[in-house]
Design a protein around this motif. Structure first.
Motif, mmCIF file in Angstrom:
data_model
loop_
_atom_site.group_PDB
_atom_site.id
_atom_site.type_symbol
_atom_site.label_atom_id
_atom_site.label_comp_id
_atom_site.label_asym_id
_atom_site.label_seq_id
_atom_site.Cartn_x
_atom_site.Cartn_y
_atom_site.Cartn_z
ATOM 1 N N LEU A 15 0.837 -1.188 0.000
ATOM 2 C CA LEU A 15 0.000 0.000 0.000
ATOM 3 C C LEU A 15 0.891 1.265 0.000
ATOM 4 O O LEU A 15 1.807 1.409 0.799
ATOM 5 N N PRO A 16 0.663 2.226 -0.854
ATOM 6 C CA PRO A 16 1.445 3.482 -0.840
ATOM 7 C C PRO A 16 0.953 4.408 0.272
ATOM 8 O O PRO A 16 -0.163 4.266 0.765
ATOM 9 N N LEU A 17 1.832 5.306 0.662
ATOM 10 C CA LEU A 17 1.461 6.305 1.676
ATOM 11 C C LEU A 17 0.515 7.317 1.069
ATOM 12 O O LEU A 17 0.528 7.542 -0.149
ATOM 13 N N PRO A 18 -0.269 7.906 1.887
ATOM 14 C CA PRO A 18 -1.147 8.955 1.365
ATOM 15 C C PRO A 18 -0.348 10.096 0.764
ATOM 16 O O PRO A 18 0.764 10.411 1.204
ATOM 17 N N THR A 19 -0.932 10.737 -0.228
ATOM 18 C CA THR A 19 -0.199 11.801 -0.949
ATOM 19 C C THR A 19 -0.023 13.067 -0.132
ATOM 20 O O THR A 19 0.883 13.865 -0.392
ATOM 21 N N ASN A 20 -0.830 13.313 0.935
ATOM 22 C CA ASN A 20 -0.716 14.537 1.743
ATOM 23 C C ASN A 20 0.242 14.394 2.915
ATOM 24 O O ASN A 20 0.344 15.274 3.767
ATOM 25 N N TRP A 21 0.939 13.208 3.033
ATOM 26 C CA TRP A 21 1.940 13.011 4.116
ATOM 27 C C TRP A 21 3.284 13.404 3.569
ATOM 28 O O TRP A 21 3.919 12.659 2.843
ATOM 29 N N ILE A 22 3.727 14.617 3.866
ATOM 30 C CA ILE A 22 4.936 15.200 3.256
ATOM 31 C C ILE A 22 5.946 15.514 4.370
ATOM 32 O O ILE A 22 5.604 16.023 5.438
ATOM 33 N N VAL A 48 -0.446 6.706 9.371
ATOM 34 C CA VAL A 48 -0.566 6.138 8.018
ATOM 35 C C VAL A 48 -1.889 5.368 7.865
ATOM 36 O O VAL A 48 -2.609 5.486 6.868
ATOM 37 N N VAL A 49 -2.175 4.592 8.918
ATOM 38 C CA VAL A 49 -3.425 3.822 8.862
ATOM 39 C C VAL A 49 -4.620 4.760 8.844
ATOM 40 O O VAL A 49 -5.599 4.550 8.111
ATOM 41 N N SER A 50 -4.549 5.813 9.654
ATOM 42 C CA SER A 50 -5.638 6.797 9.657
ATOM 43 C C SER A 50 -5.759 7.456 8.310
ATOM 44 O O SER A 50 -6.881 7.689 7.812
ATOM 45 N N LEU A 51 -4.600 7.742 7.721
ATOM 46 C CA LEU A 51 -4.618 8.345 6.389
ATOM 47 C C LEU A 51 -5.253 7.399 5.360
ATOM 48 O O LEU A 51 -6.076 7.797 4.519
ATOM 49 N N TYR A 52 -4.899 6.123 5.478
ATOM 50 C CA TYR A 52 -5.505 5.126 4.579
ATOM 51 C C TYR A 52 -7.017 5.033 4.798
ATOM 52 O O TYR A 52 -7.803 4.899 3.858
ATOM 53 N N ARG A 53 -7.399 5.132 6.058
ATOM 54 C CA ARG A 53 -8.835 5.054 6.357
ATOM 55 C C ARG A 53 -9.569 6.231 5.759
ATOM 56 O O ARG A 53 -10.648 6.076 5.184
ATOM 57 N N GLU A 54 -8.966 7.412 5.937
ATOM 58 C CA GLU A 54 -9.591 8.595 5.353
ATOM 59 C C GLU A 54 -9.661 8.472 3.829
ATOM 60 O O GLU A 54 -10.678 8.819 3.210
ATOM 61 N N SER A 55 -8.560 7.955 3.279
ATOM 62 C CA SER A 55 -8.564 7.765 1.811
ATOM 63 C C SER A 55 -9.645 6.759 1.394
ATOM 64 O O SER A 55 -10.336 6.948 0.379
ATOM 65 N N CYS A 56 -9.800 5.700 2.176
ATOM 66 C CA CYS A 56 -10.847 4.710 1.857
ATOM 67 C C CYS A 56 -12.218 5.332 1.991
ATOM 68 O O CYS A 56 -13.118 5.053 1.191
ATOM 69 N N ASP A 57 -12.379 6.181 3.056
ATOM 70 C CA ASP A 57 -13.675 6.855 3.204
ATOM 71 C C ASP A 57 -13.950 7.746 2.016
ATOM 72 O O ASP A 57 -15.069 7.793 1.489
ATOM 73 N N ASP A 58 -12.889 8.486 1.620
ATOM 74 C CA ASP A 58 -13.072 9.335 0.430
ATOM 75 C C ASP A 58 -13.382 8.466 -0.812
ATOM 76 O O ASP A 58 -14.236 8.828 -1.640
ATOM 77 N N PHE A 59 -12.695 7.331 -0.906
ATOM 78 C CA PHE A 59 -12.927 6.447 -2.055
ATOM 79 C C PHE A 59 -14.350 5.881 -2.027
ATOM 80 O O PHE A 59 -15.022 5.805 -3.063
ATOM 81 N N LEU A 60 -14.808 5.517 -0.814
ATOM 82 C CA LEU A 60 -16.171 5.013 -0.701
ATOM 83 C C LEU A 60 -17.169 6.098 -1.045
ATOM 84 O O LEU A 60 -18.206 5.838 -1.665
ATOM 85 N N MET A 61 -16.850 7.336 -0.632
ATOM 86 C CA MET A 61 -17.734 8.447 -0.989
ATOM 87 C C MET A 61 -17.792 8.625 -2.502
ATOM 88 O O MET A 61 -18.868 8.837 -3.083
ATOM 89 N N ASP A 62 -16.592 8.539 -3.079
ATOM 90 C CA ASP A 62 -16.567 8.643 -4.549
ATOM 91 C C ASP A 62 -17.349 7.498 -5.199
ATOM 92 O O ASP A 62 -18.061 7.703 -6.199
ATOM 93 N N LEU A 63 -17.173 6.302 -4.637
ATOM 94 C CA LEU A 63 -17.919 5.165 -5.174
ATOM 95 C C LEU A 63 -19.425 5.373 -5.031
ATOM 96 O O LEU A 63 -20.206 5.053 -5.925
ATOM 97 N N LYS A 64 -19.838 5.880 -3.876
ATOM 98 C CA LYS A 64 -21.257 6.133 -3.660
ATOM 99 C C LYS A 64 -21.774 7.151 -4.653
ATOM 100 O O LYS A 64 -22.854 6.988 -5.235
ATOM 101 N N THR A 65 -20.960 8.216 -4.837
ATOM 102 C CA THR A 65 -21.366 9.230 -5.821
ATOM 103 C C THR A 65 -21.449 8.634 -7.218
ATOM 104 O O THR A 65 -22.392 8.889 -7.976
#
Length: 841
Positions: free
Chosen positions: A32-39, A144-161
């Motif tokens: 799994l890659p790191l979230p893009t906003n972790w700089i 990182v895990v929280s970031l992945y979770r947020e990304s998954c939530d965003d992805f699920l939101m996108d999927l729902k949309t």
């Protein structure tokens, strides 16, 4: 209610596409890659002076999608590395070595460590940083895990949309599809309506086509002129008219269908009337034209054969090609329509009337020309041949004009043959010669046999070849008259010449049999059959049918042959005076009359007459045998009867007829018995019960009788042969019989009696041989004189020899065994058998 994993798998089975999606997702999530906003602020992770990364270094490091995986692996390595003091020392030593080579800023100290206190302070700081560094690893992983979770939530939101967008798109697609289907349904309805309207228009046009045919048909049939039927569209119009009438009959519910049907029928009647008028006019015009040509005053001589053929047949055949198609059209419409049948019948009547007017004078003149020639047989033969050829020509010409009307045709031909019948019938009625009448019947039956042979060949012919003239049907009346006259003359002949025949002394004088007698073993009927076969062969050789018969040498020869056949039929055999065959006159006459009747009259009539005449012949032979017994001897009468019965039996064999007469008669035997009882006891006359019994039992009974002439002949022949054999045996064995009677009254006790018996035995044996020799030779002489048949001689002599030998065997046994006489040398039984067989030779 909880379900097991297996139940969940069974109820939630995934498709191949869904399984492939899960496998692709699993492969992508292995790293799994790191979230893009972790700089991180620094390009590299900071390290402590001891070489260990500090939390600050982690916070300052910059993570990009390119190094996110490396960072994750490094974090994992840090969590798995052992954190012992030895390791720290090693790291510290290494850091010191590295520190010496680096600047002071590299260890994170403002100044170098110079004292132990500074070292401890620095060490405490580093130790706290290391602890913090260890916790930062987990914190970082948690982030990182929280970031992945947020990304998954965003992805699920996108999927729902996206799913909502797809649902909206699906609903809009369903709406479009529904509208498209409704449009398609509407189009299909329009196309079906269009097809229905087209079919309706075609059906209306098809139905109206029959109604529209009325005007052109009526216009054509009502055209002026007598030759409308010759128009090229006339026959096709008739066929269309048939179709229109049939269509109107099947659809009477249509508007004005009955009116159109009536008009179509009027057109058909008009067309058939036009055809009939044309046919009648054409035939009568041609007939009148030919009649004028043959009635010209300049033509005093009979027409030549070629001109007759041209006038009477060629000219008619020239118009047949035009008339026959029209007559067929008229004939096809006759079935079920009496008005058309009458039109067709008028056409046939016009044709037959025209032909009769033309041929009637010619036929009458020809019959008158044939009448003076020779006798009745010549006239009948030539007349029948002429009429058959004429009828054949008329038969063929008729089928060149018409296809049906065979009954009317035979009526017309019967009218033509009536000219011959009118000349033949009076001569047949006044003809008394049985041979002439028999030959006349054979001539007429020859044509009937020809018709039967043609009828047998009809199964192998096609329809065009099955039209064959049955000329025998046309001369059936003449044949019946000839048969009736023949039967009448035969009955008269049987009554006068057989039943009432009075033999004279010459009839009992038997002529010596010759070697030619074997020729008479075949029936004289075969001679008549051969003659009939010859005539049939001549008949079957079909000659070209012409209107007249050339009177050439062949006719003269046939007349001469005819006369010779009649004279041979009136031979001495018919008169009973044929001395060559050596038969009794009644036998000759019986066989002669049977030969004249066989195949000339009906089978039932022949069987009745044959049974009657054979019975009369049998009685006359028995009466003649009794007279011969008185005049000559019993042996002559027996041989006479044997010979004639054998001849009669043998001559009757070829006759394929049942010579049995069945009838009924009254039996008065019990009536006689009842009356005898009354006569013996006359007191019963006054007894009422006896009278009632007489009324009940005294009525005669009806008894069926059956007389079989063949069995009567066999029975009489058997009786005569047995009497003949017994008389011959008794005559030959008379010495033996006398000896047996003599010794039955004498007792051979004394010597003198014994010597007398020895002498009597020797004399009896000699007398027996002498009488047997004389008797057998005499019998053989009589048999050869009367019969002269080696086979019959053997049949009769064999039982005679056997019975004589049996008598001698009794005598021999009596002498040798009972009397015990050994001194006499008489022939043994075997020697006697050989001697008897030699006597025949």
């Amino acid at each position: 209610m909880a379900i097991s994993l297996e139940q969940w798998e069974q109820k939630t089975q995934l498709t191949e596409t869904e399984l492939q999606s899960v496998y692709d997702l699993q492969d992508a999530c292995e790293e799994l890659p790191l979230p893009t906003n972790w700089i991180s602020s620094s390009p590299a992770l900071a390290k402590s002076s001891s070489g260990v990364r500090t939390p600050e270094s982690f916070s300052n490091a910059t993570l990009t999608p390119l190094n996110a995986g490396a960072l994750s692996s490094r974090l994992t390595a840090l969590t798995t590395r052992p954190r012992s003091s030895t390791n720290l020392l090693v790291e510290t030593t290494a850091a010191d070595s590295e520190f010496q080579t680096r600047s002071a800023h590299g260890i994170g100290s403002e100044k170098p460590i110079e004292s132990l206190q500074q070292f401890f302070d620095w060490f405490a700081i580093m130790e706290s940083e290391m602890e913090k560094d260890q916790e930062d690893v987990y914190r970082n992983y948690l982030s990182v895990v929280s970031l992945y979770r947020e990304s998954c939530d965003d992805f699920l939101m996108d999927l729902k949309t996206t799913s909502e967008l797809f649902d909206e798109l699906g609903s809009e697609y369903g709406y479009v599809e529904k509208r498209t289907r409704s449009l398609q349904t509407a189009c299909e309805k329009l196309l079906n309506e269009q097809d229905r309207l087209i079919k309706l228009a075609d059906a209306l046009a098809e139905r109206l086509a029959y109604f529209n045919q009325l005007e052109p048909i009526a216009k054509l049939f009502n055209s002026p002129g007598d030759d409308i039927c010759l128009h090229q569209d006339f026959v096709p119009m008739l066929q269309k008219l048939d179709e229109c009438i049939e269509y109107m009959q099947q659809h009477l519910k249509y508007r004005d269908a009955e009116l159109y049907l009536m008009r179509f029928r009027q057109c058909m009647t008009r067309g058939m009337t036009v055809v009939k008028m044309y046919l009648v006019t054409t035939i009568k015009s041609l007939g009148y034209e030919i009649y004028k040509q043959i009635s010209k005053p300049t033509d005093q001589q009979p027409l030549a054969l070629s001109k007759q053929t041209t006038l009477f047949y060629v000219k008619f055949k020239m118009i047949s090609s035009t008339i026959k198609p029209l007559s067929i059209e008229l004939e096809k419409r006759c079935e079920g329509h009496k008005e058309y049948q009458s039109l067709y019948q008028d056409t046939l009547n016009a044709y037959f009337q025209t032909r009769q007017n033309l041929l009637g004078p010619i036929i009458s003149r020809k019959i008158q020309e044939l009448s003076p020639y020779g006798d009745l047989l010549s006239f009948a033969r030539n007349g029948c041949a002429y009429m058959m050829n004429l009828c054949m020509d008329e038969f063929n010409l008729f089928y060149n004009f018409f296809r049906s009307g065979e009954d009317e045709l035979y009526s017309f031909l019967d009218l033509l043959t009536s000219y011959l019948y009118d000349y033949l019938r009076p001569r047949i009625i006044h003809e008394n010669n049985i041979s002439v009448l028999s030959e006349l019947c054979s001539i007429f039956q020859m044509y009937i046999l020809r018709d039967e042979s043609l009828a047998a060949d009809d199964n192998t012919m096609n329809d065009n070849e099955r039209h064959k003239l049955e000329f025998g049907h046309l001369i059936q009346n003449v044949l019946e008259d000839a048969q009736a006259r023949l039967v009448f003359r035969a009955q008269t002949y049987i009554d006068n010449d057989i039943q009432k025949y009075q033999p004279n002394s010459k009839d009992y004088e038997m002529h010596a049999a010759t070697a030619n007698d074997n020729i008479t073993k075949t029936s004289i009927v075969l001679e008549g059959s051969k003659a009939m076969g010859t005539t049939t062969t001549i008949m079957n050789s079909e000659v070209p049918a012409t209107l007249s018969i050339d009177e050439d040498d062949n006719t003269t020869k046939s007349q001469q042959t005819n006369s010779s056949s009649v004279s041979s039929s009136d031979s001495p055999l018919g008169q009973g005076t044929d001395s060559l065959c050596g038969w009794f006159p009644t036998l000759q006459k019986t066989l002669w009359i049977l030969s004249k009747l066989y195949h000339c009259v009906q089978t039932v009539v022949f069987e009745d007459l044959a049974q009657h005449v054979v019975s009369l012949c049998n009685e006359s032979l028995k009466n003649a045998a009794e007279i011969i017994t008185v005049k000559k001897s019993r042996l002559d009468s027996q041989v006479f009867l044997i010979k004639h019965l054998l001849v009669l039996k043998e001559q009757l064999a070829p006759f394929e007829a049942n010579l049995v007469h069945s009838g009924k008669t009254l039996d008065f035997s019990h009536v006689t018995d009842t009356l005898n009882s009354f006569q013996q006891n006359r007191s019963l006359i006054f007894n009422p019960n006896a009278l009632i019994g007489l009324a009940q039992k005294g009525m005669p009974r009806v008894v069926e009788i059956s007389l079989d002439s063949r069995r009567d002949i066999d029975r009489e022949l058997k009786r005569v042969c047995e009497d003949f054999i017994m008389d011959c045996v008794q005559g030959a064995s008379e010495p033996l019989t006398n000896f047996m009677i003599k010794i039955s009254t004498v007792r051979p006790d004394s010597i003198e009696t014994q010597k007398t018996l020895i002498k009597d035995v020797q004399d009896t044996a000699d007398q027996f041989k002498e009488s047997t020799s004389e008797r057998i030779r005499f019998v053989l002489k009589k048999l050869r004189e009367y019969v002269n048949d080696y086979k019959i001689e053997n049949i009769l002599m064999k039982p005679i020899q056997t019975n004589i030998l049996d008598q001698y065997k009794i005598f021999f046994q009596k002498v040798q065994i009972d009397l015990n006489i050994k001194e006499v040398s008489i022939m043994s039984i075997e020697s006697m058998a050989v001697w008897l067989s030699q006597l025949k030779d």
